[in-house]
Scaffold this active site. Sequence first.
Site, PDB file in Angstrom:
ATOM      1  N   ASP A 191       0.855  -1.196   0.000  1.00 45.66           N
ATOM      2  CA  ASP A 191       0.000   0.000   0.000  1.00 45.66           C
ATOM      3  C   ASP A 191       0.887   1.241   0.000  1.00 45.66           C
ATOM      4  OD1 ASP A 191      -1.956   1.927   0.474  1.00 45.66           O
ATOM      5  OD2 ASP A 191      -2.341   1.297   2.542  1.00 45.66           O
ATOM      6  N   HIS A 364      -4.729   4.063   6.442  1.00 45.18           N
ATOM      7  CA  HIS A 364      -3.532   3.722   5.681  1.00 45.18           C
ATOM      8  C   HIS A 364      -2.285   4.198   6.425  1.00 45.18           C
ATOM      9  CE1 HIS A 364      -5.804   2.684   1.998  1.00 45.18           C
ATOM     10  NE2 HIS A 364      -6.631   3.636   2.412  1.00 45.18           N
TER      11      HIS A 364
END
Length: 556
Positions: A191, A364
């Site tokens: 990610d 995130h």
Amino acid sequence: MPLQIIPLGGVGEIGKNMTAVRYGEEIIVIDAGLMFPDEEMFGVDIVIPDISFLIENKEHVLGIVLTHGHEDHIGALPYVLREMNVPVWGTGLTLGFVKAKVEDHPGLLDQAEFNVVEPGDVISVGSFKIEFISVSHSIPDAVGLAIRTPAGTIVHTSDFKFDYTPVGGHPIDVARFARLGDEDVLALMSDTTNVEREGYTPSERLVGKSFDEAFATAPGRIVVAMFASNVHRMQQVYDTATRCGRKVAVVGRSMAKNSAIATQLGYLRIPEGVDLPLGELNSTPPEQIVIMSTGSQGEPLSALSRMAVDEHKKIKIGPGDTVIFSAMPIPGNENLVNKTINNLYRRGARVIYDASEETHVSGHGNQEDLKLMLYLVRPKYVIPVHGEYRHLTKYAEMAAMMGYGPDWVPRLGVGDIYEFVNGKGRHAGRIENSGMVMVDGIGVGDVTDIVLRDRRHLAQDGVMIAVLTVDRTTGELVADPDIVSRGFAMPELEDEMMEKAKEIIMAKFEAVVETDPDIDGDDTMTIKMDVRRALGKFIYERTRRRPMIVPVIVEV
């Protein structure tokens, strides 16, 4: 045999995450997400990956593995399952959300094969052995993947951050990622969404403290806008409301649906007596009400957007109300969010939306989270995913500081093939068809670039329709042409200009008829083309605008 990684979405863009992993002829698919359209995609509902490659090789597709239940990872799954009936693996909440989506496609749920897994499970699918690893994200039951093949191990982080005090669920399994680092991992797919942000991403529990402060100072009703899938955030709203002596009402179809699923599966715990039916809103004192609502991204038809313009049937926003935006705008949605905030202020509400209020934390990882994951796994190659091109570039720069040169951090585009042979990676071309497919209503893929171009033309310049009524026996005009405009107005539609436009149309018609009095299909096309060119030129000379010109010939 070569091991190939083929992104079908989610690289160079935010959304529609989907990756094919191929060993020999065998293929597994990681995620099947959607992306919401930008303002240039007029009339488009959602955007999904182009799965032509999978359809062409569907006898080799062994199944789909899901990392978590966000729309950008599961939203395209019903459209994929319509084309190929393959098994799907995912955690309990993920499949709960998936089944609710698949139910909207008649007959699909009965034939689909869903397999529930838990963190720590290992499944064998052909030559692949897939391990599910707990990660922290803004939704429960998120997992990373360790995919073992005869050619090497690929680790996929999923969307993650290092949250050691999550709200329910499992914390990220740091020890498992560290042990994987001792196994000579071939490639890490990481990610990259927050790679531009320094430091670590704060724990979700920080939001609970901010809710305590905001709820305590709110004089009247509180509206909390968030993503409908953020079950952790829902839990904190319920817990804070309980401490403050308030009740919680849920507004918005997706919010109500997801909260019901999460409650049924045990991922959301609603304290007794806190749930407030919508029918009791008006009879409950404002200082005892909390409303959880969709609309954190300013979606025009969402519950919050309708409240902001005073069009919601059951909720009227006014002075004394506090609205909390518990989500950051997705890139491209900033204008919609700002418009909603302005409209809420016009209603007299207090609005909390600034990041400094800490009513939202990201799911995130920031730079230090990403560095820690890279340090733990210690792969030979790093493949940044889940980000726009600038994110992939920034990640490569960060990896370079940790000793990874450009050859070890390939930046892939949608449709690229990255291949490993004998432990060495290289670009191996592209698949033939890749990109995006636009879904408009029940139509999948029928909105092409040409259709979008026409819609853009109509939206920007309007349309003029020139109607010619012709006697099918004599081929003569029955009456003067009619001109109808929509989204375009000639200056006051001056009589002189209108008459001149009609003269141009009649002249082009008569010129063709003089050459061939028996009008057939070819003559009709010629008349339409000539009218379109001549009328378009005339309108531009007089107005400096270019509406779409649509000639119509009606035979009577």
